[in-house]
Scaffold this motif. Structure first.
Motif, short mmCIF file in Angstrom:
data_model
loop_
_atom_site.label_atom_id
_atom_site.label_comp_id
_atom_site.label_asym_id
_atom_site.label_seq_id
_atom_site.Cartn_x
_atom_site.Cartn_y
_atom_site.Cartn_z
N ILE A 176 0.38 7.64 -16.03
CA ILE A 176 0.05 8.83 -16.82
C ILE A 176 0.36 8.58 -18.29
O ILE A 176 -0.39 9.00 -19.18
CB ILE A 176 0.75 10.08 -16.26
CG1 ILE A 176 0.22 10.38 -14.86
CG2 ILE A 176 0.53 11.29 -17.16
CD1 ILE A 176 0.80 11.61 -14.19
N ILE A 179 -4.44 8.27 -14.13
CA ILE A 179 -3.75 9.00 -13.06
C ILE A 179 -4.30 8.47 -11.75
O ILE A 179 -5.42 7.96 -11.70
CB ILE A 179 -3.97 10.52 -13.21
CG1 ILE A 179 -2.95 11.30 -12.36
CG2 ILE A 179 -5.39 10.92 -12.82
CD1 ILE A 179 -2.87 12.76 -12.72
N ILE A 239 0.69 14.72 -20.03
CA ILE A 239 -0.47 14.47 -19.19
C ILE A 239 -1.59 13.84 -20.02
O ILE A 239 -2.47 13.16 -19.52
CB ILE A 239 -0.93 15.76 -18.47
CG1 ILE A 239 -1.72 15.43 -17.21
CG2 ILE A 239 -1.71 16.68 -19.38
CD1 ILE A 239 -0.87 15.09 -16.02
#
Lengths: 520, 322
Positions: free
Chosen positions: B58, B63, B256
């Protein structure tokens, strides 16, 4: 629309009396003693200017001189700390861009932000779509009005086209159409030519002249002197947020403007330092790519500055990226010191002694949130580390040796690059590549978008590099720069090398003719 | 970099963790029992092992949501091999290899297609789980050799679970890798600006494949521990783990959008979730309700993270002005 027509009719009055002094016309916009502080920083101090209908006002100054702050005050994005903005003699306080648009002030941004998935017509009338029955959008009226406006500025953009299919130049035109649809009377162009090609720039000039003749007041912000002298009538110079001179373009020379901008006279903006030119170091032959460039061959010698000039889209950057292993190629060979080598990745290029300073400093050149230290050491972590581990001491030593050399101004080596000025960011990127001790350094538009002072510093660094025996390949779209500091010039057009000129044969006519040959 | 190493985020997590411990100790007299605490690590060690490479992924702007399916695939193939009479080392090696291969496949596809890894790994999530399910069907594998239970059930020196020790060692290795090596610096570079990293000679595509393969490897390791602990493999093994793993990483302060995060933060988040879950189970909160607490904590964490970024930007701009 109706008010525009009325204005157009009054225009001849202005144009018939070009000898009359500016002050006799009632200014459309009058800014007096405008100041803007951000905390303790004085972005603008008592700046006054007037924009008159039917004239083009140049707003000139280095980066950070306060040009964009003025634009933001005029378009209601910033509230001035003191001073007044009068439109038609009436003082106004704008609380947002809508207020400024209501009195007819619009700004065309350098990179207009648009709704990429909507059509041109929708973008032009965004927020003000003509409505039909039941409050639904009247598509037919909107589209025909959009094509009416586009026609008037001599553009053949399809109103049904989606925004993302347009070029930067076309986006500018849509942005302009948007301003005109809102009945703009004062139009601010913020460095509109930064991403345009030569022919697009010519078209923009025509449009600006039309607008001027239709009685619009134009404020034109630019770094480029040829543009200012070509299109502007009056000028206001800013330096460090303060007024540094104003008057008529006809009565001023380029050197005077530069002196006002930097507060000192630069006897030569493009100094040419003599360096000893030696043997051929890098030889490129027959570099080809399926779509971007074809059969590009050249060589560069030790201590030589080889220029690459061409219009935007001529394929120069693509060739350089292929040489540096960033882009594939369909054919061609490369040799260093007479030995053929194959470069498949930037790491391999670096190992071979090449360095490439990319055009897009913010996206490709530097990792902005990283410190100066981390940026400069990134390409050669393996070389300076203890095995796979970082070596802080070696990193600092590397940065001290090379950051000093390019004169980076920063509070500490741990400062993030994002906090530096454009010129200093460029110095970090150049320093990063010098630290790899290259034999050949490729500089792609190294002075694009940086101010005159930093530009001179970059040119000085280039002079120093060739003096130290490096070879420099300089990609430049600025003709004066290319002619000023290069020893030899390759001219590219539509992916091919169309001319090679020795310094003795340099002339702007020859270069421009060659560069546009492919376009006709 | 220094600010990142000891950010506001880790400090906030630390206090949150202290709060959870104090609250739990107050709510239940059994919480501070050493044996209970040690046994609580069984509930998170395997997932936490996967959270480590997931954090790296990440940070590098990728991901992998197929991790639970990789675990299932590895576990099922181990079951098949065990039925065929494979020995313990062969089973472990098989799981590690299958995991690494599945992860590397993710990475290669991401590179080849040039689409976001979430799209690719949603695809392989179904693919790997589908293969596993079609092999195991509605049965189960229970024929693991006797020594196999050592990984997931054995205690060293009487009270340290092998599982937990493996997790602690892995955490140290990942911490050193991310924070003190050239590789770690390059991972941050890729996550902050992949283009600039590539222009600076960082082999971005190679790192991508390596990180996905590493994630697969850790999934294989987690599968060994899980199968060993349960000593049976069914089709629903490790269901829903991907979200729990990503929750650990995001709660640990890994951005993220890439480019930021620390192993310390992820470790604190692992213990925070682990001890909260354990504490809630002691006061008889049902598992389904526990998800509500964890969901709330994650949303609170993201809100706090936004707030911290805002404060930092604010402080930064005021610094510039003076």
């Amino acid at each position: 629309m109706r008010s525009q027509l009325r204005r157009a009719r009054t225009t001849p009055l202005f144009r018939q009396n070009p000898w009359q002094p500016v002050s006799d016309f009632p200014p459309l916009l009058e800014v007096s003693h405008l100041s803007k502080h951000f905390g303790g920083v004085h972005a603008l101090t008592s700046v006054s200017l007037r924009a008159v209908a039917g004239r083009v006002l140049a707003l000139v100054g280095e980066n950070g001189a306060g040009k964009s702050t003025i634009v933001k005050c005029l378009t209601g994005i910033h509230a001035p700390s003191s001073g007044s903005i009068r439109v038609d003699g009436v003082p106004h306080v704008f609380s947002g861009p809508q207020d400024a648009a209501l009195v007819g002030i619009s700004a065309i941004q350098q990179e207009p932000s648009m709704f990429d998935d909507l059509t041109v017509a929708e973008n032009i009338f965004v927020g003000a779509q003509p409505q039909g029955r039941f409050g639904m959008v009247d598509w037919r009226a909107m589209t025909s009005a959009a094509s009416g406006i586009l026609d008037r500025i001599g553009s053949d953009i399809d109103p049904y086209a989606t925004m993302k299919s347009l070029s930067v130049a076309e986006r500018h035109i849509v942005s302009l159409a948007q301003a005109l649809s809102a009945d703009a009377r004062l139009i601010i162009f913020d460095e509109p030519t930064a991403a345009l090609s030569q022919s697009e720039i010519q078209h923009l000039y025509t449009i600006i002249e039309q607008l001027r003749d239709a009685g619009k007041a134009i404020v034109y912000i630019s770094h480029k002197f040829d543009e200012i002298f070509r299109i502007c009538d009056d000028y206001v110079v800013l330096r460090d947020g303060m007024p540094a001179g104003e008057g008529r373009i006809a009565e001023v020379g380029k050197d005077d403007l530069i002196a006002m901008m930097v507060g000192r006279t630069l006897t030569e903006i493009y100094p040419k330092t003599a360096a000893e030119i030696g043997d051929v170091v890098l030889k490129v032959s027959g570099y080809s790519h399926p779509t971007e460039f074809d059969d590009v061959s050249f060589h560069v010698r030790k201590g030589e500055i080889l220029g690459f000039y061409g219009l935007i889209g001529a394929g120069r950057t693509e060739v350089m990226e292929a040489i540096f292993g960033l882009k594939g190629r369909s054919g061609g060979r490369l040799s260093l010191d007479g030995k053929p080598i194959d470069i498949a990745s930037p790491a391999a290029a670096m190992k071979a002694g090449l360095a490439y300073v990319p055009e897009d400093r913010q996206h490709h050149g530097a990792i902005l949130p990283f410190s100066i230290l981390a940026n400069i050491s990134l390409p050669q972590l393996d070389r300076i580390g203890h095995g796979i581990f970082l070596n802080a001491r070696a990193e600092t030593a590397l940065v001290e040796a090379f950051a000093e050399r390019v004169h980076i101004r920063a509070s500490s080596w741990h400062q993030p690059v994002a906090e530096l000025s454009g010129g200093n960011q460029q110095k970090v990127v150049i320093g990063k590549w010098l630290a790899t001790r290259p034999r050949v350094i490729i500089l792609d538009e190294p002075t694009k978008g940086i101010d005159v002072g930093s530009k001179a510093a970059v040119h000085e660094t280039i002079g120093q590099l060739v003096h130290d025996g490096l070879s420099v390949i300089l990609v430049s779209s600025e003709l004066e720069e290319a002619l000023g500091i290069c020893d030899r010039l390759m001219v590219m057009s539509e992916g091919r090398v169309v001319a090679e000129l020795e310094r003795a044969a340099f002339s702007s006519e020859a270069v421009l003719a060659a560069a546009s040959r492919g376009n006709t | 970099m220094k600010i990142r190493a000891l950010g506001l985020w880790e400090v906030a997590l630390f206090f949150l963790l202290a709060g959870v411990i104090v609250l739990n100790a107050w709510l239940s007299p059994y919480f501070l029992d050493v044996y209970n605490l040690i046994d609580s690590t069984f509930s998170f060690s395997e997932k936490a092992l996967i959270a480590l490479p997931m954090a790296l992924l990440i940070i590098a702007r990728e991901i992998d949501v197929s991790v639970a399916s990789i675990v299932a695939l590895c576990a099922v193939l181990m079951g098949v091999a065990a039925d065929a009479g494979a020995s313990v080392p062969v089973l472990a090696l098989l799981s590690l290899c299958v995991g690494t291969a599945a992860g590397a496949f993710n990475g290669l596809i991401v590179n080849a297609l040039g689409v976001h890894s979430i799209v690719v790994t949603i695809g392989t999530l179904s693919l790997y789980r589908g293969i596993a399910v079609s092999i195991v069907r509605d049965g189960s594998y229970t024929g693991f050799p006797g020594g196999f239970s050592w990984f997931g059930q054995h205690y060293l020196w009487g009270y340290v679970p092998v599982e937990f020790l493996i997790y602690v060692i892995a955490t140290l290795i990942f911490g050193v890798l991310l924070h003190t090596t050239n590789h770690g610096r390059r991972i941050y570079a890729i996550g902050t600006n992949p283009d600039a990293a590539r222009y600076s000679g960082v082999p971005v595509t190679r790192y991508r494949v390596a990180l996905f393969a590493l994630t697969g490897f850790m999934c294989g390791l987690a599968a060994v521990l899980l199968a060993s602990r349960l000593s049976s493999v069914r089709l629903d093994i490790a269901t829903g783990w991907e979200l729990q793993v990503i929750t650990m990483v995001v709660l640990g302060g890994v951005a993220i959008a890439g480019g930021a995060g620390t192993i310390l933060g992820v470790t604190l988040a692992v213990f925070l979730i682990g001890l909260l879950t354990f504490g809630l189970s002691l006061v008889n909160v049902p598992g389904i309700v526990m998800n509500i607490y964890i969901g709330c904590m994650l949303i609170a964490a993201i809100t706090l993270q936004r707030g911290a970024t805002f404060v930092r930007l604010h402080l930064l701009s005021s610094n510039k002005e003076t």
